[in-house]
Structures are given as structure tokens and as C-alpha cells.
Design an enzyme around this catalytic site. Sequence first.
Site, PDB file in Angstrom:
ATOM      1  N   GLY A   1       0.836  -1.182   0.000  1.00  0.00           N
ATOM      2  CA  GLY A   1       0.000   0.000   0.000  1.00  0.00           C
ATOM      3  C   GLY A   1       0.876   1.239   0.000  1.00  0.00           C
ATOM      4  CE1 TYR A   2       3.652   2.914  -3.993  1.00  0.00           C
ATOM      5  CE2 TYR A   2       1.723   1.543  -4.335  1.00  0.00           C
ATOM      6  CZ  TYR A   2       3.044   1.841  -4.592  1.00  0.00           C
ATOM      7  OH  TYR A   2       3.768   1.051  -5.454  1.00  0.00           O
ATOM      8  CG  LEU A   3       2.336   4.682   4.285  1.00  0.00           C
ATOM      9  CD1 LEU A   3       3.473   4.649   5.273  1.00  0.00           C
ATOM     10  CD2 LEU A   3       1.008   4.398   4.958  1.00  0.00           C
TER      11      LEU A   3
ATOM     12  CD  GLU B   1      -1.894   7.692  -1.151  1.00  0.00           C
ATOM     13  OE1 GLU B   1      -1.802   7.105  -2.260  1.00  0.00           O
ATOM     14  OE2 GLU B   1      -1.302   8.748  -0.889  1.00  0.00           O
TER      15      GLU B   1
ATOM     16  CG  ASN C   1       3.572  -1.895  -8.401  1.00  0.00           C
ATOM     17  OD1 ASN C   1       2.867  -2.862  -8.172  1.00  0.00           O
ATOM     18  ND2 ASN C   1       4.696  -1.981  -9.093  1.00  0.00           N
TER      19      ASN C   1
END
Length: 155
Positions: free
Chosen positions: A28-30, A82, A144
Site C-alpha cells: 500500500g502507499y502512504l 491510501e 504500482n
Amino acid sequence: MIEIERKFLVKNDSFKKAASTENRITQGYLSSVAERTVRVRIKGNKGFLTIKGASNESGLSRFEWEKEIPIEEAKKLILLSEAGVIDKTRFEIKMGNHTFEVDEFYGDNSGLIIAEIELSSETETFLKPDWLGDEVTNDIRYYNAYLSTKPYNKW
């Protein structure tokens, strides 16, 4: 800490026969802004935090910093990510002096298979297996971070 890599679409799944490793990855992306991405990843039973800078003009090089973190911390950080967590299996295929990392995606990115190869210079040559398709290094749709917000199946 400069990463030089090229990305390619994969034509078929014949690469699986040559794979030396296979790991399920959740990430996942912060932060997924273009200037920097901050990613949390669970790969097998390990956690990682990665920061990547913007790509250079050629799209082949960018700053990358990665640190292994405890798996429990990675699981908690994934919950803060996110929307659009990535789910994929990574296969590693050794070819000559290089290793291709081939990602088979699931969920909203199902049907997408991308191969990446890390190089020591932007002009370095490498063996190209017959399952390697079109190069997509400069196409941000195959990053990604992009796939997490605009999945392949919604293009």
C-alpha cells in the site's frame, strides 16, 4: 541508492517454469505523489518501508531507499495506506547475469503481468527471454503507485 530498471509487459505465463522463487506481495502507499512515493510492503513473512523519488528524464533511474521493518508494523501501516492496496505474486527468473522480477497482479489489476530488470547503467545490455513483450518503462500507467489508484481493469 539510485535504482535503474526497465519494465516490460509479459506475453504469456511460460516464465513460471524458469522461476527460482515465488512470493505473494501486498503493498500500500502512504504517499503516492509523483515527486515521491512512500510504500509499505508485506512480502512473505517480512515487512518493508520504501521511499522512491521521481524518475529522471529517461524514466530509467530514480532514488530508492528501502528498510526492512517488523511484519506487525507493516500490517498496521497497510491499514493506514491510501485506497487501492496492490496484491500480486512476484516470480524471480535468473537470466545470465540478471534477475527478472515478474509480477502477476490480482484483484482490479488481474490480467496484468509486468517484468522488471534492474541494471547497473542505463545502457547495460541483457538477455531478452521470448516471453518478454513490449517495453513500458516510460509509461506511468504501469507504476504500482498508479495501478493502486487507477487499476488496469478500469482503463
